[in-house]
Design a protein around this motif. Structure first.
Motif, PDB file in Angstrom:
ATOM      1  N   THR A 349       0.829  -1.113  -0.308  1.00 25.98           N
ATOM      2  CA  THR A 349       0.035   0.189  -0.061  1.00 25.98           C
ATOM      3  C   THR A 349       0.823   1.398   0.049  1.00 25.98           C
ATOM      4  OG1 THR A 349      -1.862  -1.058   0.954  1.00 25.98           O
ATOM      5  CG2 THR A 349      -1.768   1.300   1.342  1.00 25.98           C
ATOM      6  N   ILE A 350       0.586   2.343  -0.603  1.00 28.95           N
ATOM      7  CA  ILE A 350       0.947   3.698  -0.754  1.00 28.95           C
ATOM      8  C   ILE A 350       0.407   4.410   0.373  1.00 28.95           C
ATOM      9  CG2 ILE A 350       1.554   5.358  -2.193  1.00 28.95           C
ATOM     10  CD1 ILE A 350       2.006   3.946  -4.475  1.00 28.95           C
ATOM     11  N   ASN A 351       0.983   4.628   1.414  1.00 26.84           N
ATOM     12  CA  ASN A 351       0.709   5.711   2.291  1.00 26.84           C
ATOM     13  C   ASN A 351       0.663   7.183   2.198  1.00 26.84           C
ATOM     14  OD1 ASN A 351      -0.354   3.048   4.054  1.00 26.84           O
ATOM     15  ND2 ASN A 351       1.821   3.021   4.665  1.00 26.84           N
ATOM     16  N   LEU A 352      -0.197   7.715   2.776  1.00 28.72           N
ATOM     17  CA  LEU A 352      -0.227   9.149   2.291  1.00 28.72           C
ATOM     18  C   LEU A 352      -0.706  10.195   3.622  1.00 28.72           C
ATOM     19  CD1 LEU A 352      -2.146   9.683  -1.060  1.00 28.72           C
ATOM     20  CD2 LEU A 352       0.320   9.414  -0.804  1.00 28.72           C
ATOM     21  N   GLY A 353       0.426  10.849   4.244  1.00 22.28           N
ATOM     22  CA  GLY A 353       0.037  11.627   5.041  1.00 22.28           C
ATOM     23  C   GLY A 353      -0.024  13.251   4.681  1.00 22.28           C
ATOM     24  N   GLY A 354      -0.927  13.772   5.046  1.00 24.95           N
ATOM     25  CA  GLY A 354      -1.020  15.090   4.228  1.00 24.95           C
ATOM     26  C   GLY A 354      -1.306  16.194   5.492  1.00 24.95           C
ATOM     27  N   TYR A 355      -0.861  17.531   4.883  1.00 21.36           N
ATOM     28  CA  TYR A 355      -1.239  18.816   5.401  1.00 21.36           C
ATOM     29  C   TYR A 355      -1.351  19.798   4.709  1.00 21.36           C
ATOM     30  CZ  TYR A 355      -1.380  22.395   9.086  1.00 21.36           C
ATOM     31  OH  TYR A 355      -1.497  23.328   9.780  1.00 21.36           O
ATOM     32  N   GLN A 356      -2.413  20.366   4.751  1.00 22.86           N
ATOM     33  CA  GLN A 356      -2.977  21.417   3.526  1.00 22.86           C
ATOM     34  C   GLN A 356      -3.279  22.708   4.032  1.00 22.86           C
ATOM     35  OE1 GLN A 356      -4.983  19.763   0.188  1.00 22.86           O
ATOM     36  NE2 GLN A 356      -5.559  18.178   1.667  1.00 22.86           N
ATOM     37  N   MET A 390      -0.665  25.683   0.779  1.00 20.50           N
ATOM     38  CA  MET A 390       0.606  24.623   0.909  1.00 20.50           C
ATOM     39  C   MET A 390       0.059  23.389   0.938  1.00 20.50           C
ATOM     40  SD  MET A 390       2.094  22.810   3.209  1.00 20.50           S
ATOM     41  CE  MET A 390       1.721  23.449   4.922  1.00 20.50           C
ATOM     42  N   ILE A 391       0.622  22.570   0.191  1.00 20.49           N
ATOM     43  CA  ILE A 391       0.346  21.256   0.266  1.00 20.49           C
ATOM     44  C   ILE A 391       1.476  20.335   0.534  1.00 20.49           C
ATOM     45  CG2 ILE A 391      -0.792  19.296  -0.928  1.00 20.49           C
ATOM     46  CD1 ILE A 391      -2.321  21.023  -2.512  1.00 20.49           C
ATOM     47  N   GLN A 392       1.402  19.440   1.704  1.00 18.23           N
ATOM     48  CA  GLN A 392       2.429  18.721   2.176  1.00 18.23           C
ATOM     49  C   GLN A 392       2.026  17.225   2.115  1.00 18.23           C
ATOM     50  OE1 GLN A 392       4.462  18.504   6.175  1.00 18.23           O
ATOM     51  NE2 GLN A 392       5.566  19.823   4.964  1.00 18.23           N
ATOM     52  N   ILE A 393       2.947  16.481   1.337  1.00 19.23           N
ATOM     53  CA  ILE A 393       2.528  15.044   1.353  1.00 19.23           C
ATOM     54  C   ILE A 393       3.656  14.066   1.571  1.00 19.23           C
ATOM     55  CG2 ILE A 393       1.613  13.016  -0.319  1.00 19.23           C
ATOM     56  CD1 ILE A 393      -0.693  15.305   0.033  1.00 19.23           C
ATOM     57  N   ASN A 394       3.337  13.399   2.558  1.00 18.77           N
ATOM     58  CA  ASN A 394       4.212  12.329   2.937  1.00 18.77           C
ATOM     59  C   ASN A 394       3.974  11.282   2.361  1.00 18.77           C
ATOM     60  OD1 ASN A 394       5.723  14.385   4.553  1.00 18.77           O
ATOM     61  ND2 ASN A 394       4.508  13.712   6.583  1.00 18.77           N
ATOM     62  N   VAL A 395       4.752  10.476   1.674  1.00 20.78           N
ATOM     63  CA  VAL A 395       4.576   9.384   0.743  1.00 20.78           C
ATOM     64  C   VAL A 395       5.467   8.164   1.292  1.00 20.78           C
ATOM     65  CG1 VAL A 395       4.376   8.350  -1.456  1.00 20.78           C
ATOM     66  CG2 VAL A 395       3.723  10.586  -1.146  1.00 20.78           C
ATOM     67  N   TYR A 396       4.837   7.119   1.413  1.00 24.15           N
ATOM     68  CA  TYR A 396       5.883   5.984   1.990  1.00 24.15           C
ATOM     69  C   TYR A 396       5.190   4.583   2.011  1.00 24.15           C
ATOM     70  CZ  TYR A 396       3.131   6.720   6.240  1.00 24.15           C
ATOM     71  OH  TYR A 396       2.146   6.935   7.238  1.00 24.15           O
ATOM     72  N   GLY A 397       5.894   3.545   1.436  1.00 19.88           N
ATOM     73  CA  GLY A 397       5.097   2.252   1.482  1.00 19.88           C
ATOM     74  C   GLY A 397       4.973   1.944   3.012  1.00 19.88           C
ATOM     75  N   THR A 398       4.322   0.451   2.906  1.00 16.52           N
ATOM     76  CA  THR A 398       4.065   0.012   4.332  1.00 16.52           C
ATOM     77  C   THR A 398       5.184  -0.757   4.979  1.00 16.52           C
ATOM     78  OG1 THR A 398       1.717  -1.045   3.717  1.00 16.52           O
ATOM     79  CG2 THR A 398       2.918  -2.093   5.373  1.00 16.52           C
ATOM     80  N   CYS A 399       5.454  -0.151   6.017  1.00 20.46           N
ATOM     81  CA  CYS A 399       6.680  -0.471   6.598  1.00 20.46           C
ATOM     82  C   CYS A 399       6.542  -1.543   7.785  1.00 20.46           C
ATOM     83  CB  CYS A 399       7.542   0.637   7.242  1.00 20.46           C
ATOM     84  SG  CYS A 399       7.942   1.796   6.036  1.00 20.46           S
ATOM     85  N   ILE A 400       7.250  -2.638   7.947  1.00 16.06           N
ATOM     86  CA  ILE A 400       7.433  -3.363   9.037  1.00 16.06           C
ATOM     87  C   ILE A 400       8.832  -3.466   9.533  1.00 16.06           C
ATOM     88  CG2 ILE A 400       6.714  -5.406  10.200  1.00 16.06           C
ATOM     89  CD1 ILE A 400       4.443  -5.766   8.340  1.00 16.06           C
ATOM     90  N   GLY A 401       9.238  -3.012  10.825  1.00 17.55           N
ATOM     91  CA  GLY A 401      10.548  -2.998  11.286  1.00 17.55           C
ATOM     92  C   GLY A 401      11.405  -2.080  10.301  1.00 17.55           C
ATOM     93  N   THR A 410       9.146   9.965   1.017  1.00 21.64           N
ATOM     94  CA  THR A 410       9.542  11.157   0.557  1.00 21.64           C
ATOM     95  C   THR A 410       8.603  12.059   1.067  1.00 21.64           C
ATOM     96  OG1 THR A 410       8.328  11.218  -1.681  1.00 21.64           O
ATOM     97  CG2 THR A 410      10.757  10.375  -1.371  1.00 21.64           C
ATOM     98  N   GLN A 411       8.946  13.279   1.247  1.00 23.12           N
ATOM     99  CA  GLN A 411       8.058  14.451   1.742  1.00 23.12           C
ATOM    100  C   GLN A 411       7.997  15.498   0.413  1.00 23.12           C
ATOM    101  OE1 GLN A 411       8.899  17.726   4.722  1.00 23.12           O
ATOM    102  NE2 GLN A 411       7.377  16.045   5.779  1.00 23.12           N
ATOM    103  N   THR A 412       7.052  15.791  -0.023  1.00 20.26           N
ATOM    104  CA  THR A 412       6.607  16.764  -1.044  1.00 20.26           C
ATOM    105  C   THR A 412       6.141  17.911  -0.653  1.00 20.26           C
ATOM    106  OG1 THR A 412       6.852  15.239  -2.752  1.00 20.26           O
ATOM    107  CG2 THR A 412       5.712  17.327  -3.166  1.00 20.26           C
ATOM    108  N   ILE A 454      11.130  18.494  -2.504  1.00 17.11           N
ATOM    109  CA  ILE A 454      10.841  17.332  -2.355  1.00 17.11           C
ATOM    110  C   ILE A 454      12.604  16.873  -1.551  1.00 17.11           C
ATOM    111  CG2 ILE A 454      10.712  14.791  -3.425  1.00 17.11           C
ATOM    112  CD1 ILE A 454       9.457  16.047  -5.904  1.00 17.11           C
ATOM    113  N   VAL A 455      11.966  16.172  -0.297  1.00 19.93           N
ATOM    114  CA  VAL A 455      13.099  15.896   0.463  1.00 19.93           C
ATOM    115  C   VAL A 455      12.759  14.439   1.089  1.00 19.93           C
ATOM    116  CG1 VAL A 455      13.903  18.266   1.039  1.00 19.93           C
ATOM    117  CG2 VAL A 455      12.205  16.952   2.590  1.00 19.93           C
ATOM    118  N   PRO A 456      14.031  13.774   1.547  1.00 16.17           N
ATOM    119  CA  PRO A 456      13.702  12.415   2.317  1.00 16.17           C
ATOM    120  C   PRO A 456      12.720  12.371   3.406  1.00 16.17           C
ATOM    121  CG  PRO A 456      15.932  12.753   1.915  1.00 16.17           C
ATOM    122  CD  PRO A 456      15.277  14.222   1.478  1.00 16.17           C
TER     123      PRO A 456
END
Length: 756
Positions: A349-356, A390-401, A410-412, A454-456
């Motif tokens: 899954t592609i997870n999206l954490g957002g702040y607008q 302002m739109i900030q999107i944190n994109v990351y896949g499912t993480c276990i450990g 990434t953070q855009t 776009i940064v890590p």
């Protein structure tokens, strides 16, 4: 279902017969004018006049040569309209898609599925003359609404940019000269509590105030997250708004309006697997109102706004100034696709954490002629608009450990800035008492810029090692132009003819446009170009049978070019989207609405729309196709370029209809008022490639209100979606997976109300 369709078919046939009877004897209309204009008999019930401000001046609905659906405070109350998203129950051709905490309107096939603050809707929303730029700002449930007007078709002269398909104008109550209170509390299933308060009082001969407050808490969800065991589809809303009106002189009025609202919900972003589809990780449909997500989705919205409206009579004209400031903030967490997600190569899954956030200032000036005896009525004005989003999107896949599935975290952060300037003029000349010509022009200049980086995404496995130290990507490095200007001239021409005192006809040509803009979460996606819609419409508005029946009909044809679309399907990058222009669409249809007084206390209202909305040219469309399941392939879809000419536009049902009945009866134990309405939509598609489809459905609402004799109290029982229709409020392919968000199931409850 077949019986209801038969009823609608008979209603359509009856309307067509009345129309034919109405238009056939036009040559003899002058002879019948006196009979048509005759007032209703003393004491006999008739349809009530509705005053609207569609042309930014108070006018009778029937004399305004625009297709308008208007609902007074009484109609809103008796027909169970709790928020703007309920309007499709009363307005054929209108639909809404849920996105995060907000809504996106579709009207006659024109709309957008974009979420949040990333783009403005082509169906604009205004509140008391103030433009609300974000979809999240258009949905609320206050009890201080005086009237709602739905203007169908482009409104590019008086309202301007981003009214390609029309607009929704919410007019709230003005402070009164006498003290009044309207308060209610209700309790419904899903442990839903709602409390509303409205109060108005004069403070002096020149100053009056009002205040409205709202609390809604649906504490239990409609469904459940099967992975976490938590409930899903909850809702909470808390808000307050008020006005201060100062009238120091008969020709001077100044109104200050304040608004605050906070929403917490997952009803727009708790995505589930579309029935019949299989996800990239093998996920399938898990049942009604069920999701299967490793995270708990949420979307919050905090908004406050303030506006100042100053009105000054100058004798020959009236000067109006509307100044507004809006501040929005919305954090959210969701998945781009409805799959559970496994930390394995190529899956997840592609997870999206957002702040607008969005901070918006606008200023409008209007100068309107004040000589009602003159055959020439005019308005000139200017408009300035400045928005910083302002739109900030944190994109990351499912993480276990320490193991994360793709994509790498990434953070855009994108900063989109808009400055808009416009001047407009409109005039109406009456050649005779029955013939009027209206011409209008508006010139708009939109200046848009994009900055960001776009940064890590620090703190997540694989994020820092995936990038060289200090890596920063900016829009300039993406190779796109980051400063664009769009200039556009829009116009209207309307010929209106009174066939009698109660029958009015019109023909119009309107041009509207939606400004181009950036995709603030992609630094390689060039700015989209403006979309333009040329609308041709003819209509008849009538009040017949001694004003027992109001019947309005219109036929329209749209030439729609440069349509802006957003897609998360490949070739969009994982966790992002692409914004592009489709080629052209042709939309044609017939609108009808009616109100009828059948007997004292008994009234019927409704309408229908027949719509044909298809792409005329779309050679570079995106089609998604389910992947063939086999070794190493668990599911999902694959994208390809295709020609979509002849395909239907999203959210464009061929037929939609509404039918409502209200009955009031006075008895020895008090007044009873029964209301029921049915909103029907035929099947429609969610995306341009027409693969994901929503089946036809009815939404039936009803209420019964009892008011004891001479009492200010009332008690109501209500039910919504009484047939428990299972329908969706959005559907899309995201990240190669098909997802949907369901609409509300059957809800019911009781409400106690007190008014004085």
């Amino acid at each position: 279902m077949p019986e209801t369709r038969t009823i609608y078919a008979r209603a359509c046939a009856s309307a067509a017969a009345v129309t034919a009877a109405l238009l056939a004897p036009c040559s003899a209309m002058a002879e019948d004018a006196a009979a048509q204009a005759a007032p209703a008999q003393d004491g006999a019930p008739s349809v009530a006049d509705i005053i609207v401000t569609a042309n930014k001046r108070a006018e009778n609905l029937q004399k305004v040569p625009i297709s308008i659906a208007a609902f007074t405070a009484k109609a809103i109350d008796t027909q169970g309209i709790k928020s703007v998203v309920d309007l499709p129950q009363l307005t054929p051709g209108l639909g809404f898609t849920r996105t995060l905490v907000g809504t996106n309107a579709f009207l006659r096939g024109v709309g957008t599925t974009s979420a949040g603050y990333s783009t403005e809707s082509p169906i604009a929303t205004y509140v008391d003359g103030l433009y609300m730029p974000n979809s999240a700002a258009s949905s609320f449930s206050f009890n201080n609404i005086e009237r709602i007007e739905v203007l169908k078709g482009p409104q590019g002269t008086l309202y301007g940019r981003n009214t390609t398909g029309g607009l929704i104008h919410v007019i709230t109550k003005e402070p009164g000269d006498v003290t009044s209170v309207d308060t209610s509390v209700s309790y419904g299933n899903y442990n839903t509590v709602q409390a509303n308060f409205y109060g108005s009082t004069p403070l002096s001969d020149t100053v009056a105030v009002n205040l409205a407050a709202l609390y809604v808490n649906q504490a239990d969800g409609w469904g459940r997250n099967q992975f976490t065991g938590q409930e899903a589809y909850k809702f909470k809303d808390v808000g307050v708004q008020g006005k201060i009106r100062w009238q120091p002189a008969p020709d001077t009025k100044i109104t200050l309006r304040g608004f605050f609202d906070k929403v917490e919900t997952d009803q727009g972003n708790a995505v589930a697997m579309y029935p019949g589809s299989v996800g990239t990780d093998g996920s399938t449909y898990v049942g009604k109102y069920q999701i299967n997500s490793r995270l708990t989705p949420f979307a919050h919205q905090r908004q406050y706004s303030v506006s100042l409206k100053a009105e000054q009579g100058l004798g020959f004209a009236n000067l109006t100034s509307i100044t507004g400031y809006i501040d929005n903030a919305s954090p959210s967490l969701q998945t781009q696709s409805p799959v559970l997600g496994q930390p394995l190569p190529g899956q997840g899954t592609i997870n999206l954490g957002g702040y607008q956030t969005a901070k918006t200032f606008s200023q409008e000036l209007q100068l309107t002629s004040n000589n009602k005896a003159s055959p020439f009525q005019w308005m000139v004005g200017a408009f300035y608009y400045h928005d910083n989003s302002m739109i900030q999107i944190n994109v990351y896949g499912t993480c276990i450990g320490a193991v994360c599935a793709a994509p790498l975290p990434t953070q855009t952060t994108g900063y989109a800035n808009t400055r808009s300037y416009a001047g407009f003029a409109e005039g109406t000349y009456s050649f005779t008492h029955a013939t009027r010509l209206t011409l209008g022009l508006r010139y708009t200049s939109d200046q848009k810029t994009l900055t960001g980086q776009i940064v890590p995404l620090a703190g997540y496995p694989d994020s820092i090692p995936a990038f060289p130290a200090g890596t920063v990507t900016t829009p300039a490095q993406g190779g796109i132009v980051t400063d664009v200007t769009f200039n556009k001239l829009t116009w209207k021409a309307v010929l209106a003819q009174d066939l009698s005192d109660r029958i009015h006809a019109y023909a119009s040509y309107n041009r509207g446009f939606k400004s181009g803009g950036f995709n603030p979460t992609s630094f390689t996606n060039p700015a989209s170009k403006p979309e333009v819609l040329d609308a041709f419409e003819v209509g008849v508005k009538s009040e017949l049978f001694d004003r027992k029946l109001r019947l309005n009909l219109s036929g329209f044809y749209y030439d729609y070019k440069g349509i802006q679309l957003r897609s998360t399907a490949p070739p969009a990058p994982p966790g992002s989207s692409i914004l592009f222009n489709a080629a052209e669409a042709h939309i044609k249809g017939i609108d009808a609405d009616f109100s009828a007084v059948l007997a004292p206390g008994l009234s019927l209202n409704g309408g229908f729309e027949v719509l044909d909305a298809k792409y005329a040219s779309f050679p570079s469309g995106v089609c998604t196709t389910p992947r063939i399941i086999g070794p190493g392939v668990l599911g999902g879809t694959v994208s390809s370029t295709c020609n979509l000419a002849g395909f239907k536009l999203p959210q464009s049902p061929d037929f939609s209809a509404t039918l409502g009945l209200t009955y009031r009866a006075e008895t020895r134990i008090g007044r009873f008022e029964f209301n029921a309405n049915d909103g029907y939509k035929s099947s429609f598609v969610w995306e341009p490639d027409n693969r994901l489809r929503q089946g036809s459905y009815h939404l039936v609402n009803a209420s019964l209100t009892w008011t004891p004799p001479g009492s200010r109290f009332s008690l109501q029982g209500y039910g919504r979606n009484l047939g428990n229709a299972y329908y969706f409020v959005s559907g899309a392919n995201g990240g190669g997976n098909d997802g949907y968000v369901p609409g509300a199931p059957r809800t019911y409850g009781v409400k106690a109300r007190y008014q004085f």
